[in-house]
Design an enzyme around this catalytic site. Structure first.
Site, PDB file in Angstrom:
ATOM      1  N   CYS A 319     -57.262  12.606  56.956  1.00 44.59           N
ATOM      2  CA  CYS A 319     -57.628  12.727  55.543  1.00 44.59           C
ATOM      3  C   CYS A 319     -58.779  11.784  55.194  1.00 44.59           C
ATOM      4  CB  CYS A 319     -56.414  12.414  54.673  1.00 44.59           C
ATOM      5  SG  CYS A 319     -56.729  12.634  52.899  1.00 44.59           S
ATOM      6  N   ARG A 418     -55.402  24.327  48.325  1.00 45.58           N
ATOM      7  CA  ARG A 418     -54.783  23.003  48.285  1.00 45.58           C
ATOM      8  C   ARG A 418     -55.596  22.029  47.434  1.00 45.58           C
ATOM      9  NH1 ARG A 418     -53.824  17.966  51.045  1.00 45.58           N
ATOM     10  NH2 ARG A 418     -51.606  17.738  51.501  1.00 45.58           N
TER      11      ARG A 418
END
Length: 503
Positions: A319, A418
């Site tokens: 991430c 998302r």
């Protein structure tokens, strides 16, 4: 003026557990790692639990049906990834629910007029070698016999021979009536040395099959996470865009719990999703939400109806949200604050909402720290991506075996749902990377090692279950020098000798 937190955001690597008193009874084999998966009232027990505090992340490179079966077998749970078509996600959930059960509705059936070629084709499609023969080839037709791999030899039996010529006929089978309990069915299997037992109704129509392998599997894996029908528990991811089309089919397929897959949970989109699911399907449908990093985020999702709440933004190994957007918080600080608010909410309402630490786990001991800080369980991506059961390819990189691993915020995932919050249906910029992780082998062996460390650490703190561990745990912050001191130092490791230059 902006609000400033008084303390720096901390990570798991900045803490250590301080040992506590351990009695003679405090041994790893006595440690119970069962935790609640969904919220429950103080006077009740949770509707769903985990036998071990591990769930796999809602990611293309982590959680498919193969991972879900392997993890449920060890006591955890997978959330099948939602960045795929509804039909494909439903198929994965269905496969997990049908893989193992006490009474199984057969999904590989033939009629007496089918040929060996049909039998072989069905075996290749389903992987099942035992096929009931019914009058019409359906799962609930009149039982005429059974076909197993012992009934034919593909190298010698013509492919056009009819099933009726090589099947084991009905009059040579051991059959159980519909009133048979699962325990009695297993006794019949063992008494008669069977691999499979058909269960029929009063008209001799097939109802279910009971398999020896399912009984043996449970004995070999005593922590299996099963539903009331002895099927593996499985979760499914949803998003805040097509949930009205996705939730119904997933529930019909047997999904035990849902979870909103989103980069940030403190939003009206998640509130809308939670309210719609509860209003449409009722409170018995369990939905997790997130992610949040502070007490306000927890309170928002709790009041919106979340059944568990994920904690963590930007801490995952793939991430890059913090780099791209400057948004997030150290995972340890996030878990500590949200756990404190969870306990406040419980004291106020009598409703306990489990929290899931999602991200920031690098080493096995970080999991134990997350539990000590108040997490009920962890959601892991990189950890599970390394195993045989993850859906990605095993490749060789510079002579080492690796597994592919990419984030849901990467261009490869194409998971705009998302991260999208209005506007065009596309990913505006990446919040995840495409990468490799070292291949680690089978899930079973690795999870066993991780849990052994977890149980040992809990015993060092004098705890035999996670609730007791959270009450007794004592944590201390450590300095950068302490981190160096904690590893091997001031010695020459044997595996480094070959790297030394000649004298």
């Amino acid at each position: 003026m902006a609000f400033f937190y008084d303390e720096a955001a901390r990570t798991f690597n900045e803490y250590l557990l301080v040992p506590g008193y351990s009695s003679a009874d405090c041994i790893p084999s006595s440690v119970d790692l069962t935790v609640p998966l969904v919220k429950y009232a103080a006077s009740n027990t949770p509707a769903l639990t985990l036998r071990i505090p591990l769930v796999s992340a809602i990611m293309q490179s982590v959680s498919d049906d193969t991972m879900a079966i392997a993890l449920a077998r060890e006591g955890g749970l997978s959330f099948i990834f939602s960045s795929q078509s509804v039909a494909d996600e439903v198929a994965m959930v269905t496969h997990v629910k049908d893989y193992k059960a006490g009474f199984v509705v057969s999904d590989s059936n033939v009629s007496p007029n089918d040929t060996l070629a049909t039998v072989i084709e069905k075996k290749e499609q389903s992987g099942h070698s035992t096929m009931p023969v019914t009058h019409d080839g359906s799962a609930h037709g009149r039982l005429l016999g059974i076909v197993t791999s012992r009934d034919y030899r593909p190298s010698r039996t013509p492919l056009d021979v009819r099933v009726s010529e090589f099947m084991t006929p009905r009059d040579r089978l051991i059959i159980a009536p519909k009133s048979t309990t699962l325990s009695a069915a297993n006794d019949i299997i063992w008494d008669h040395k069977l691999n499979a037992l058909p269960v029929v109704d009063d008209d001799d129509c097939l109802l279910y099959m009971v398999f020896r392998k399912d009984y043996a599997s449970h004995k070999e894996n005593p922590l299996e996470n099963l539903d009331g029908h002895k099927r593996y528990l499985v979760g499914a991811g949803i998003n805040t865009h097509d949930y009205e089309d996705r939730v119904g089919p997933l529930l019909a397929a047997g999904a035990d719990v849902l979870c909103i897959d989103s980069s940030e949970g403190f939003t009206e989109w998640q509130s809308r999703t939670l309210h719609w699911v509860k209003r449409t399907f009722g409170d018995e449908v369990r939905v997790g939400a997130g992610n949040v990093v502070d007490r306000e985020g927890f309170r928002f999702l709790a009041e919106a109806g979340a059944d568990f709440i994920k904690v963590g933004i930007g801490g995952g190994s793939i991430c890059i949200t913090r780099e791209q957007k400057g948004i997030g918080r150290g995972q340890a600080s996030s878990v500590i604050e949200v756990a404190d608010e969870r306990d406040r909410y419980f004291a106020e309402t009598g409703i306990y909402i489990p929290i899931c630490s999602d991200g920031g786990i690098v080493y096995d001991h970080h999991m134990t720290l997350a539990l000590a800080m108040g997490a009920d369980f962890m959601m892991l991506g990189r950890y599970f991506a390394r195993f045989d059961e993850s859906p990605t390819a095993k490749v060789t990189v510079n002579g080492n075996y690796m597994k592919e691993y990419w984030g849901e915020g990467s261009a490869r995932a194409r998971n705009w749902q998302r991260y999208h919050a209005g506007g065009a249906s596309k990913l505006s910029f990446e919040e995840g990377v495409d990468s490799y992780v070292p291949y680690a082998g089978p899930l079973k062996d690795n999870v066993a090692l991780t849990l052994a460390k977890m149980r040992s650490t809990m015993c060092n703190c004098g705890a035999l279950n996670i609730a007791e561990f959270q009450q007794k745990a004592r944590l201390t912050q450590i300095s950068s020098t302490s981190i160096v001191e904690g590893g091997a130092h001031d010695v020459l490791l044997k595996d480094q000798l070959g790297a030394l230059p000649p004298r």
